[in-house]
Design an enzyme around this catalytic site. Structure first.
Site, PDB file in Angstrom:
ATOM      1  N   ASN A  35      14.964  43.883  -3.464  1.00  0.00           N
ATOM      2  CA  ASN A  35      14.673  44.037  -2.037  1.00  0.00           C
ATOM      3  C   ASN A  35      13.812  42.845  -1.631  1.00  0.00           C
ATOM      4  OD1 ASN A  35      13.787  44.727   0.492  1.00  0.00           O
ATOM      5  ND2 ASN A  35      12.624  46.543  -0.157  1.00  0.00           N
ATOM      6  N   TRP A  36      14.420  41.959  -0.876  1.00  0.00           N
ATOM      7  CA  TRP A  36      13.712  40.713  -0.532  1.00  0.00           C
ATOM      8  C   TRP A  36      12.729  40.910   0.619  1.00  0.00           C
ATOM      9  CZ3 TRP A  36      17.942  36.251  -0.776  1.00  0.00           C
ATOM     10  CH2 TRP A  36      18.472  36.204  -2.070  1.00  0.00           C
ATOM     11  N   LYS A  37      12.752  42.091   1.240  1.00  0.00           N
ATOM     12  CA  LYS A  37      11.838  42.394   2.354  1.00  0.00           C
ATOM     13  C   LYS A  37      11.907  41.275   3.401  1.00  0.00           C
ATOM     14  CE  LYS A  37       9.147  45.272  -0.712  1.00  0.00           C
ATOM     15  NZ  LYS A  37       7.851  45.888  -1.063  1.00  0.00           N
ATOM     16  N   HIS A  57      12.617  53.275   3.213  1.00  0.00           N
ATOM     17  CA  HIS A  57      11.608  52.551   2.441  1.00  0.00           C
ATOM     18  C   HIS A  57      10.221  52.928   2.955  1.00  0.00           C
ATOM     19  CE1 HIS A  57       9.232  49.349   0.678  1.00  0.00           C
ATOM     20  NE2 HIS A  57      10.207  49.218  -0.199  1.00  0.00           N
ATOM     21  N   GLU A  83       7.750  51.241   3.583  1.00  0.00           N
ATOM     22  CA  GLU A  83       7.246  50.367   4.660  1.00  0.00           C
ATOM     23  C   GLU A  83       7.831  50.774   5.997  1.00  0.00           C
ATOM     24  OE1 GLU A  83       8.278  46.777   2.559  1.00  0.00           O
ATOM     25  OE2 GLU A  83       6.734  47.273   1.097  1.00  0.00           O
ATOM     26  N   GLU A 109       9.815  55.354  -5.409  1.00  0.00           N
ATOM     27  CA  GLU A 109       8.855  54.258  -5.278  1.00  0.00           C
ATOM     28  C   GLU A 109       7.495  54.836  -4.885  1.00  0.00           C
ATOM     29  OE1 GLU A 109      11.064  50.287  -4.452  1.00  0.00           O
ATOM     30  OE2 GLU A 109      10.536  51.190  -2.546  1.00  0.00           O
ATOM     31  N   GLY A 144       3.739  46.548  -4.577  1.00  0.00           N
ATOM     32  CA  GLY A 144       3.041  45.309  -4.246  1.00  0.00           C
ATOM     33  C   GLY A 144       1.592  45.271  -4.706  1.00  0.00           C
ATOM     34  N   SER A 174       6.124  47.441  -8.401  1.00  0.00           N
ATOM     35  CA  SER A 174       5.601  46.480  -9.365  1.00  0.00           C
ATOM     36  C   SER A 174       6.423  46.396 -10.658  1.00  0.00           C
ATOM     37  CB  SER A 174       4.124  46.768  -9.675  1.00  0.00           C
ATOM     38  OG  SER A 174       3.340  46.645  -8.499  1.00  0.00           O
TER      39      SER A 174
HETATM   40  P1  13P Z   1       7.131  45.414  -5.514  1.00  0.00           P
HETATM   41  O1  13P Z   1       8.113  45.225  -6.635  1.00  0.00           O
HETATM   42  O2  13P Z   1       6.701  44.129  -4.882  1.00  0.00           O
HETATM   43  O3  13P Z   1       6.006  46.312  -5.898  1.00  0.00           O
HETATM   44  O4  13P Z   1       7.936  46.182  -4.339  1.00  0.00           O
HETATM   45  C1  13P Z   1       8.653  47.326  -4.646  1.00  0.00           C
HETATM   46  C2  13P Z   1       9.475  47.716  -3.472  1.00  0.00           C
HETATM   47  O5  13P Z   1       8.959  48.123  -2.448  1.00  0.00           O
HETATM   48  C3  13P Z   1      10.929  47.565  -3.571  1.00  0.00           C
HETATM   49  O6  13P Z   1      11.586  48.186  -2.512  1.00  0.00           O
END
Ligand code: 13P
Length: 248
Positions: free
Chosen positions: A9-11, A95, A97, A165, A171, A211
């Protein structure tokens, strides 16, 4: 019976030139890959570029979110047929976020998920507890609510992927221990069996996210109910993601 799925997931990262470079690295890492699947979800603006870069390779394309209607007055949203048209097979929904920063509710996420399914996209439903919820002993109750609400109206025949997650692990560098993750995954699988039957539960892939890195992926993937990873930060580094793809 479940083919592992490693998803990136490149966000909100990468302009097109960066996306192309990263996608090339993923294509290279996937050469000759047999026993696992790889998906990347770039930002919408890079989908066309990445689709062209991964054409012919064993790399699936995903979107980071999706609307439910085919078209209409939904400013700022992207419809499922638009994603299919550009080459997406998957769409991430729910997600943390989206839930936390943009206020998406279980009901809204369910509309996105069922809309994706109706148009032939495979949704990746993200669920997970916050640190407060974990410390209050509510982890399993939160997962149950999010999975039940997210999958409302679906059947055993609908292809879905679930991503566990834990919000406190995203993160932050803090990974859930493999035992914590396994407990959550087993709970989700039992719930899927209750909702859609054992056969469907056995078939459904449950990814871990939060992570995931080259140093912890092997141990996570060794757990019986962890069927893949949804990777954020480490998916933005071609070498790290390649190592994660090649988990042992
Ligand atoms: P990280 O791997 O940066 O913790 O992010 C996980 C994530 O939110 C994947 O959707």
């Amino acid at each position: 019976m479940r083919i592992p799925l490693i998803a990136g997931n490149w966000k909100m990262h990468t302009i097109r030139s960066e996306a192309e470079t990263l996608a090339r690295a993923v294509v290279q890492a996937c050469e000759g890959l047999q026993d696992r699947e790889v998906m990347i979800a770039p930002p919408f603006t890079a989908l066309a570029t990445v689709a062209a870069t991964v054409a012919g390779a064993k790399v699936a394309l995903g979107a980071q979110n999706v609307a439910w209607e085919a078209k209409g007055a939904f400013t700022g949203e992207i419809a499922p047929p638009m994603l299919l048209d550009i080459g997406c097979r998957y769409a991430i929904v729910g997600h943390s976020e989206r839930r936390q920063i943009f206020g998406e509710t279980d009901a809204l996420i369910n509309r996105r998920l069922t809309g994706a399914l109706a148009h032939g996209l495979t949704p990746v439903l993200c669920v997970g507890e916050t640190l407060d919820e974990r410390e209050a002993g509510q982890t399993l109750a939160v997962l149950e609510r999010q999975v039940r609400a997210g999958l409302a109206g679906t059947t055993a025949e609908n292809p879905v992927v679930i991503a566990y997650e834990p919000v406190w692990a995203i993160g932050t560098g803090k990974t859930a221990t493999s035992a914590q993750a396994q407990e959550a995954h087993a709970f989700i699988r039992n719930l899927l069996a209750e909702l859609h039957g054992q056969e469907s539960a056995d078939r459904t892939r449950i990814l871990y996210g939060g992570s995931v890195k080259p140093s912890n992926v092997d141990e996570l993937m060794a757990q019986p109910d962890i069927d893949g990873a949804l990777v954020g930060g480490a998916a933005l580094d071609g070498e790290s993601f390649a190592r994660i793809i090649h988990f042992q």
